[in-house]
Design a protein around this motif. Structure first.
Motif, PDB file in Angstrom:
ATOM      1  N   GLU A  80       0.970  -1.008  -0.090  1.00  0.00           N
ATOM      2  CA  GLU A  80       0.027   0.031   0.289  1.00  0.00           C
ATOM      3  C   GLU A  80       0.895   1.279   0.103  1.00  0.00           C
ATOM      4  OE1 GLU A  80      -3.075   0.537  -0.518  1.00  0.00           O
ATOM      5  OE2 GLU A  80      -4.251  -1.418   0.211  1.00  0.00           O
ATOM      6  N   ASN A  85      -2.980  -1.483  -4.566  1.00  0.00           N
ATOM      7  CA  ASN A  85      -4.114  -1.848  -3.681  1.00  0.00           C
ATOM      8  C   ASN A  85      -4.035  -3.205  -3.353  1.00  0.00           C
ATOM      9  OD1 ASN A  85      -5.353   1.028  -4.512  1.00  0.00           O
ATOM     10  ND2 ASN A  85      -5.302   0.085  -6.582  1.00  0.00           N
ATOM     11  N   HIS A 296      -3.541  -4.314  -8.536  1.00  0.00           N
ATOM     12  CA  HIS A 296      -4.036  -4.857  -7.094  1.00  0.00           C
ATOM     13  C   HIS A 296      -3.937  -6.216  -6.841  1.00  0.00           C
ATOM     14  CE1 HIS A 296      -7.609  -1.927  -8.259  1.00  0.00           C
ATOM     15  NE2 HIS A 296      -7.035  -1.954  -9.522  1.00  0.00           N
TER      16      HIS A 296
END
Length: 420
Positions: A80, A85, A296
């Motif tokens: 992060e 993400n 992600h």
């Protein structure tokens, strides 16, 4: 005793008997096992310290499991911090939902991933209107043949080149000969367009270094580099057990994994620690230079924490997915990936028992011969037979013993000798 799995046992036996009659499957498996053993002999001669490295890795991973959630939190913090993400999905449904919100209605390219097989991702994404293409050659063959993977490393082991030629000829719109070089060349050309038109690329992860927040992705074909780099969005998914403390630990795991899988080294190791970025203009960070603008990472539980909390089965989390156990498993050598679903062999039966429940996996538990060959060749020395026996005890308590075994058990209790 209530026996509720006889129907599934019968269905499972029919599948196994059908596989036994598949002559090509037997020939293909025999050749594959022979090739693996030949490669292994060559590797162990070249790297005699390999068992020592594997033992070192085992100790690292055991220590990690003792404090796994600390390393999960550390990895998430580091990722992060760099703009990746991260999500923690408690089960398959939550993981699918997270990925689906990003991929709905989009063109998606995927690399080979056992974890996406585990959560049944492809079917879900298609229901959301996404167009999904597998890019690993074996997985592409599986997808087009509407079949299922049969091995951790070589998923299309059961499909002959003649059938591959037939499948590829259909999408090529012209006849292609059963020549592997020509077929691979066609796949290369066909997929190039998909990589650069795709909205999202989805990959698995082989190992994660918590301290640096780095994903290590191992491959031989080169497709993963396109999947993770060409589309504007990259999604990676990994089980929480894939995390190790340090970058050096992760590199050690890659080395051990590749060699026990039968390769001196993988052709490619991608290490992803950040989104694509540049600071070449006045040292100002700009994201999305040439690679993805978004990355992600989904960390998946899906039964792993339950396994972690049970001292009888925690050891199963040490598995690094090299597939060495399958090449020496006498059942797998006979029926291939029909000894399992999305995971295979005895270790697969253990994992699926925690993911899917005993009622679904009991037939696989009773397929294992308990010979122990898997433990002998496993780099992590996972005691699969012991855990299979323990799960059979649990299945018995739940009334999930096959009828014939239940009858033998009853005779043993009543007469003290099954031959009476």
């Amino acid at each position: 005793m209530i026996v509720s799995i006889d129907k599934s046992i019968t269905t499972h036996k029919k599948v196994l008997y059908k596989a036994l009659k598949n002559r090509f499957l037997r020939i293909s498996l025999a050749r594959t096992v022979e090739n693996y053993r030949h490669n292994w002999e060559k590797i162990i001669k070249m790297f005699p310290d390999l068992p020592e490295k594997a033992n070192k890795l085992r100790k690292i991973r055991q220590k990690t499991l003792e404090n796994l959630w600390y390393y999960v939190d550390l990895a998430r913090e580091r990722f992060e911090m760099k703009g990746i993400n991260t999500y923690l999905a408690k089960d398959a449904e939550e993981a699918r939902r997270i990925i689906g919100e990003i991929c709905e209605g989009k063109l998606v390219v995927k690399s080979k991933s056992l974890t996406t097989e585990e959560i049944k991702l492809n079917k879900y994404l298609k229901e959301l209107g996404a167009e999904v293409w597998e890019t690993d050659l074996g997985e592409l063959i599986i997808q087009l043949a509407k079949s299922k993977p049969m091995h951790l490393v070589t998923p299309a082991i059961h499909i002959p080149k003649e059938k591959v030629a037939e499948i590829f000829s259909e999408i090529a719109g012209k006849p292609l000969p059963p020549d592997p070089k020509i077929l691979v060349s066609f796949a290369r050309k066909f997929l190039r367009e998909k990589y650069f038109k795709a909205d999202v690329g989805i990959t698995g992860v082989n190992v994660i270094a918590a301290d640096s927040g780095s994903m290590f992705i191992v491959e031989n074909e080169g497709n993963i580099r396109f999947v993770s780099n060409a589309p504007p969005i990259h999604i990676a998914i990994a089980g929480i057990e894939k995390i190790v403390p340090t970058f050096v630990d992760a590199a050690l795991q890659v080395d051990v994994l590749a060699k026990y899988a039968g390769f001196i080294t993988p052709s490619y190791v991608s290490i992803i620690s950040d989104v694509s970025k540049t600071a070449d203009i006045e040292k100002m960070r700009v994201e999305g230079a040439h690679g993805p603008k978004e990355v992600h990472l989904i960390l998946l539980d899906n039964g792993r924490n339950k396994m972690l909390e049970d001292e009888r089965f925690k050891e199963a989390l040490l598995c690094i997915r090299c597939g060495a156990c399958l090449y020496e498993c006498p059942v797998y050598q006979t029926v291939c990936g029909y000894f399992g679903d999305y995971l295979f062999g005895g270790i697969g039966a253990i994992w699926m028992s925690f993911i899917d429940g005993l009622e679904k996996t009991a037939p696989y538990l009773y397929t294992c011969m308990l010979c122990g060959k898997c433990k002998e060749v496993c780099p992590m020395r996972i005691d699969v037979p012991r855990m299979i026996l323990t799960l059979r005890e649990e299945a018995n308590k739940a009334g999930l013993t096959p009828r014939k075994l239940a009858a033998i058990e009853q005779v043993l209790y009543e007469k003290g000798n099954i031959y009476k």
